[in-house]
Design a protein around this motif. Sequence first.
Motif, PDB file in Angstrom:
ATOM      1  N   ARG A 329       0.843  -1.204   0.000  1.00  0.00           N
ATOM      2  CA  ARG A 329       0.000   0.000   0.000  1.00  0.00           C
ATOM      3  C   ARG A 329       0.874   1.247   0.000  1.00  0.00           C
ATOM      4  O   ARG A 329       1.794   1.371   0.807  1.00  0.00           O
ATOM      5  CB  ARG A 329      -0.902  -0.013   1.224  1.00  0.00           C
ATOM      6  CG  ARG A 329      -1.848  -1.213   1.290  1.00  0.00           C
ATOM      7  CD  ARG A 329      -2.318  -1.445   2.710  1.00  0.00           C
ATOM      8  NE  ARG A 329      -1.198  -1.682   3.606  1.00  0.00           N
ATOM      9  CZ  ARG A 329      -1.300  -1.710   4.932  1.00  0.00           C
ATOM     10  NH1 ARG A 329      -2.473  -1.515   5.505  1.00  0.00           N
ATOM     11  NH2 ARG A 329      -0.230  -1.925   5.677  1.00  0.00           N
ATOM     12  N   VAL A 330       0.546   2.164  -0.922  1.00  0.00           N
ATOM     13  CA  VAL A 330       1.330   3.389  -1.090  1.00  0.00           C
ATOM     14  C   VAL A 330       0.442   4.604  -0.843  1.00  0.00           C
ATOM     15  O   VAL A 330      -0.679   4.684  -1.353  1.00  0.00           O
ATOM     16  CB  VAL A 330       1.935   3.461  -2.510  1.00  0.00           C
ATOM     17  CG1 VAL A 330       2.541   4.834  -2.765  1.00  0.00           C
ATOM     18  CG2 VAL A 330       3.000   2.392  -2.684  1.00  0.00           C
ATOM     19  N   LEU A 331       0.966   5.540  -0.074  1.00  0.00           N
ATOM     20  CA  LEU A 331       0.330   6.849   0.105  1.00  0.00           C
ATOM     21  C   LEU A 331       1.133   7.853  -0.705  1.00  0.00           C
ATOM     22  O   LEU A 331       2.330   8.013  -0.492  1.00  0.00           O
ATOM     23  CB  LEU A 331       0.315   7.245   1.587  1.00  0.00           C
ATOM     24  CG  LEU A 331      -0.191   8.659   1.896  1.00  0.00           C
ATOM     25  CD1 LEU A 331      -1.639   8.830   1.458  1.00  0.00           C
ATOM     26  CD2 LEU A 331      -0.034   8.966   3.384  1.00  0.00           C
ATOM     27  N   LEU A 332       0.471   8.506  -1.652  1.00  0.00           N
ATOM     28  CA  LEU A 332       1.139   9.436  -2.567  1.00  0.00           C
ATOM     29  C   LEU A 332       0.749  10.864  -2.192  1.00  0.00           C
ATOM     30  O   LEU A 332      -0.394  11.275  -2.392  1.00  0.00           O
ATOM     31  CB  LEU A 332       0.725   9.117  -4.010  1.00  0.00           C
ATOM     32  CG  LEU A 332       1.514   9.784  -5.128  1.00  0.00           C
ATOM     33  CD1 LEU A 332       2.968   9.348  -5.103  1.00  0.00           C
ATOM     34  CD2 LEU A 332       0.900   9.439  -6.479  1.00  0.00           C
ATOM     35  N   ASN A 333       1.698  11.602  -1.628  1.00  0.00           N
ATOM     36  CA  ASN A 333       1.424  12.973  -1.203  1.00  0.00           C
ATOM     37  C   ASN A 333       2.218  13.934  -2.075  1.00  0.00           C
ATOM     38  O   ASN A 333       3.240  14.485  -1.687  1.00  0.00           O
ATOM     39  CB  ASN A 333       1.797  13.159   0.274  1.00  0.00           C
ATOM     40  CG  ASN A 333       1.367  14.508   0.803  1.00  0.00           C
ATOM     41  OD1 ASN A 333       0.319  15.025   0.433  1.00  0.00           O
ATOM     42  ND2 ASN A 333       2.180  15.111   1.658  1.00  0.00           N
ATOM     43  N   GLU A 387      -2.806  14.447  10.221  1.00  0.00           N
ATOM     44  CA  GLU A 387      -3.562  13.370   9.582  1.00  0.00           C
ATOM     45  C   GLU A 387      -2.634  12.395   8.868  1.00  0.00           C
ATOM     46  O   GLU A 387      -2.863  11.180   8.875  1.00  0.00           O
ATOM     47  CB  GLU A 387      -4.570  13.977   8.599  1.00  0.00           C
ATOM     48  CG  GLU A 387      -5.639  14.828   9.275  1.00  0.00           C
ATOM     49  CD  GLU A 387      -6.506  15.548   8.262  1.00  0.00           C
ATOM     50  OE1 GLU A 387      -6.126  15.566   7.078  1.00  0.00           O
ATOM     51  OE2 GLU A 387      -7.558  16.088   8.653  1.00  0.00           O
ATOM     52  N   LEU A 388      -1.594  12.912   8.224  1.00  0.00           N
ATOM     53  CA  LEU A 388      -0.616  12.037   7.583  1.00  0.00           C
ATOM     54  C   LEU A 388       0.043  11.123   8.610  1.00  0.00           C
ATOM     55  O   LEU A 388       0.190   9.915   8.391  1.00  0.00           O
ATOM     56  CB  LEU A 388       0.455  12.880   6.884  1.00  0.00           C
ATOM     57  CG  LEU A 388       0.118  13.502   5.529  1.00  0.00           C
ATOM     58  CD1 LEU A 388       1.248  14.395   5.067  1.00  0.00           C
ATOM     59  CD2 LEU A 388      -0.151  12.421   4.485  1.00  0.00           C
ATOM     60  N   TYR A 389       0.425  11.715   9.743  1.00  0.00           N
ATOM     61  CA  TYR A 389       1.088  10.925  10.782  1.00  0.00           C
ATOM     62  C   TYR A 389       0.153   9.845  11.328  1.00  0.00           C
ATOM     63  O   TYR A 389       0.566   8.697  11.536  1.00  0.00           O
ATOM     64  CB  TYR A 389       1.556  11.837  11.919  1.00  0.00           C
ATOM     65  CG  TYR A 389       2.166  11.080  13.069  1.00  0.00           C
ATOM     66  CD1 TYR A 389       3.432  10.518  12.958  1.00  0.00           C
ATOM     67  CD2 TYR A 389       1.469  10.911  14.269  1.00  0.00           C
ATOM     68  CE1 TYR A 389       3.988   9.799  14.004  1.00  0.00           C
ATOM     69  CE2 TYR A 389       2.013  10.199  15.326  1.00  0.00           C
ATOM     70  CZ  TYR A 389       3.282   9.648  15.185  1.00  0.00           C
ATOM     71  OH  TYR A 389       3.824   8.937  16.211  1.00  0.00           O
ATOM     72  N   ALA A 390      -1.114  10.214  11.548  1.00  0.00           N
ATOM     73  CA  ALA A 390      -2.069   9.228  12.067  1.00  0.00           C
ATOM     74  C   ALA A 390      -2.239   8.074  11.090  1.00  0.00           C
ATOM     75  O   ALA A 390      -2.280   6.902  11.499  1.00  0.00           O
ATOM     76  CB  ALA A 390      -3.412   9.913  12.337  1.00  0.00           C
ATOM     77  N   MET A 391      -2.323   8.382   9.813  1.00  0.00           N
ATOM     78  CA  MET A 391      -2.515   7.345   8.806  1.00  0.00           C
ATOM     79  C   MET A 391      -1.311   6.402   8.747  1.00  0.00           C
ATOM     80  O   MET A 391      -1.459   5.179   8.646  1.00  0.00           O
ATOM     81  CB  MET A 391      -2.750   7.988   7.439  1.00  0.00           C
ATOM     82  CG  MET A 391      -3.164   7.037   6.349  1.00  0.00           C
ATOM     83  SD  MET A 391      -3.642   7.916   4.852  1.00  0.00           S
ATOM     84  CE  MET A 391      -4.233   6.550   3.847  1.00  0.00           C
ATOM     85  N   HIS A 395      -0.410   2.184  10.373  1.00  0.00           N
ATOM     86  CA  HIS A 395       0.018   1.185   9.389  1.00  0.00           C
ATOM     87  C   HIS A 395      -1.007   0.987   8.265  1.00  0.00           C
ATOM     88  O   HIS A 395      -1.235  -0.133   7.805  1.00  0.00           O
ATOM     89  CB  HIS A 395       0.305  -0.154  10.075  1.00  0.00           C
ATOM     90  CG  HIS A 395       1.271  -0.063  11.208  1.00  0.00           C
ATOM     91  ND1 HIS A 395       2.603   0.279  11.035  1.00  0.00           N
ATOM     92  CD2 HIS A 395       1.103  -0.229  12.551  1.00  0.00           C
ATOM     93  CE1 HIS A 395       3.205   0.299  12.205  1.00  0.00           C
ATOM     94  NE2 HIS A 395       2.318  -0.002  13.151  1.00  0.00           N
ATOM     95  N   LYS A 396      -1.614   2.109   7.838  1.00  0.00           N
ATOM     96  CA  LYS A 396      -2.537   2.039   6.709  1.00  0.00           C
ATOM     97  C   LYS A 396      -1.811   2.110   5.376  1.00  0.00           C
ATOM     98  O   LYS A 396      -2.428   1.972   4.315  1.00  0.00           O
ATOM     99  CB  LYS A 396      -3.564   3.161   6.808  1.00  0.00           C
ATOM    100  CG  LYS A 396      -4.499   3.035   8.007  1.00  0.00           C
ATOM    101  CD  LYS A 396      -5.514   4.151   8.049  1.00  0.00           C
ATOM    102  CE  LYS A 396      -6.454   3.992   9.241  1.00  0.00           C
ATOM    103  NZ  LYS A 396      -7.446   5.102   9.304  1.00  0.00           N
ATOM    104  N   ALA A 397      -0.504   2.387   5.405  1.00  0.00           N
ATOM    105  CA  ALA A 397       0.308   2.415   4.192  1.00  0.00           C
ATOM    106  C   ALA A 397       1.659   1.782   4.498  1.00  0.00           C
ATOM    107  O   ALA A 397       2.182   1.894   5.616  1.00  0.00           O
ATOM    108  CB  ALA A 397       0.487   3.845   3.697  1.00  0.00           C
ATOM    109  N   ASP A 398       2.232   1.104   3.501  1.00  0.00           N
ATOM    110  CA  ASP A 398       3.541   0.488   3.663  1.00  0.00           C
ATOM    111  C   ASP A 398       4.671   1.440   3.329  1.00  0.00           C
ATOM    112  O   ASP A 398       5.815   1.211   3.734  1.00  0.00           O
ATOM    113  CB  ASP A 398       3.646  -0.765   2.783  1.00  0.00           C
ATOM    114  CG  ASP A 398       2.642  -1.831   3.181  1.00  0.00           C
ATOM    115  OD1 ASP A 398       2.709  -2.279   4.344  1.00  0.00           O
ATOM    116  OD2 ASP A 398       1.799  -2.198   2.348  1.00  0.00           O
ATOM    117  N   ILE A 399       4.368   2.514   2.573  1.00  0.00           N
ATOM    118  CA  ILE A 399       5.387   3.491   2.198  1.00  0.00           C
ATOM    119  C   ILE A 399       4.683   4.775   1.784  1.00  0.00           C
ATOM    120  O   ILE A 399       3.541   4.737   1.296  1.00  0.00           O
ATOM    121  CB  ILE A 399       6.276   2.970   1.039  1.00  0.00           C
ATOM    122  CG1 ILE A 399       7.442   3.930   0.765  1.00  0.00           C
ATOM    123  CG2 ILE A 399       5.462   2.718  -0.216  1.00  0.00           C
ATOM    124  CD1 ILE A 399       8.451   3.378  -0.237  1.00  0.00           C
TER     125      ILE A 399
END
Length: 496
Positions: A329-333, A387-391, A395-399
């Motif tokens: 799972r990727v979070l793209l900011n 919010e980014l830190y909480a997510m 562990h809602k994203a692997d990277i």
Amino acid sequence: MSSLRAKIQDVFNEPACEQNRGKDAKARKEGCSKPLTPGAAAGGCAFDGAKIVLQPITDVAHLIHAPLACEGNSWDNRGAASSGPTLWRTSFTTDLTELDVVMGQGERKLFKAIREIKEAYGPPAIFVYPTCVTALIGDDIEAVCKRAAEKFGLPVVPVNAPGFVGSKNLGNKLAGEALLDHVIGTVEPDDAGPYDINILGEFNLSGEFWLVKPLLDRLGIRVRACIPGDARYLDIASAHRARAAMMVCSTALINLARKMEQRWDIPFFEGSFYGVTDTSEALRQISQLLVKKGADPEMLGRTEALIAEEEAIAWKKLAAYRPRLEGKRVLLNTGGVKSWSVVHALMEIGIEIVGTSLKKSTVEDRERVKQMLKDDNHIFEQMAARELYAMLSEHKADIMLSGGRTQFIALKAKTPWLDINQERQHPYAGYDGMVELVRQIDLAIHNPIWSQVREPAPWDCQPAMKDELPRTKSETATVQAFKKFAGTMADDLGEC
């Protein structure tokens, strides 16, 4: 200032922007950028935006007509790379002082600075940037540049984008207007051909356009001008003789692409060189535009053959990473063109996108993201640091893939992070760039440091104590007392 106001109004009323066309007359006058708040950080001013677009023109001297503090360290400008000249990385400023402002010496000092640059470096052109101070005191930059050009026999280009007129994005567009007014069309090339194209909004970050240019060379396509990445002044001055253009970042230079189509009949499309599929589609569209403009139709067949060959190589390399990354799972900011191009690229190898930001994205960018993700819950305009830190900590994203300003949020959450913005150290464009992006994600996620930093600290647990030597009664009593104390501390701190 009246001419500057007219130019800003013209940029705000951008016909090629679908979002702008949908506004009423009043909203259109306000432009697309958020209004600036005095004293607040706005993510860059118009001057910053103009210099970002023009500074990668590598053989030009960039002169800042302003107090010294307006010019930062230009030696490392957003990671753009040059294959030759380094003059663009040298800072030039008139260094105005309070005395210069009070005594009205600004224009004279500017003229002297232009002469010194001409004599010391002999560049093909000098770009002059006014800032808030010199614009407010009324220095006539255009008159000085015109006089200097006549006197010294070289182009001196005024870039009218003082910081107070608006945001960084507005400055991007005003830089495009400066090229249209003073540079493009001023030189007639003697080698124009049916396979010449322009690439607009490509900054050659980390040299990534150099991964794409060999593909165009193999098709016989010549890049007349790449604006601004690794550009030369004469290439841009003769860019009006290209047959087609590709727009990489429409939020920055859509006005330049549209007006070049109007003036010189250069059709353009918006595409991306991120990801296997998008790179192939970009090559197809370039070839199709050139054929419509008179190139040999057999070029379409050569393009498909090249695409088939390169895709086979790329997919074979990517297959090695799929078992290790599929389902990750990727979070793209990030934002802009990367809000959809990188999403598409990652989804091609089975990576799940748990969120992507849409800041600095056009209406077309937003629609592409919605079509790809098919879930608005994964799309956000801008996410606060909390919010980014909480997510990430949940562990809602692997990277997380983002710019340098948010890397410490990921590090605090003990989550892998990879730089995807302009400060990145690796090129990610084209087929080879896609393989490199996946390789870097794999290295980041599977780096053994993460399993170590997630372990409890040594002082958070109390190991069992063993007696190794016989002790006297007093020593035994001391050890038992210490064990009792240590056990109490372990109960307070928690067992490991």
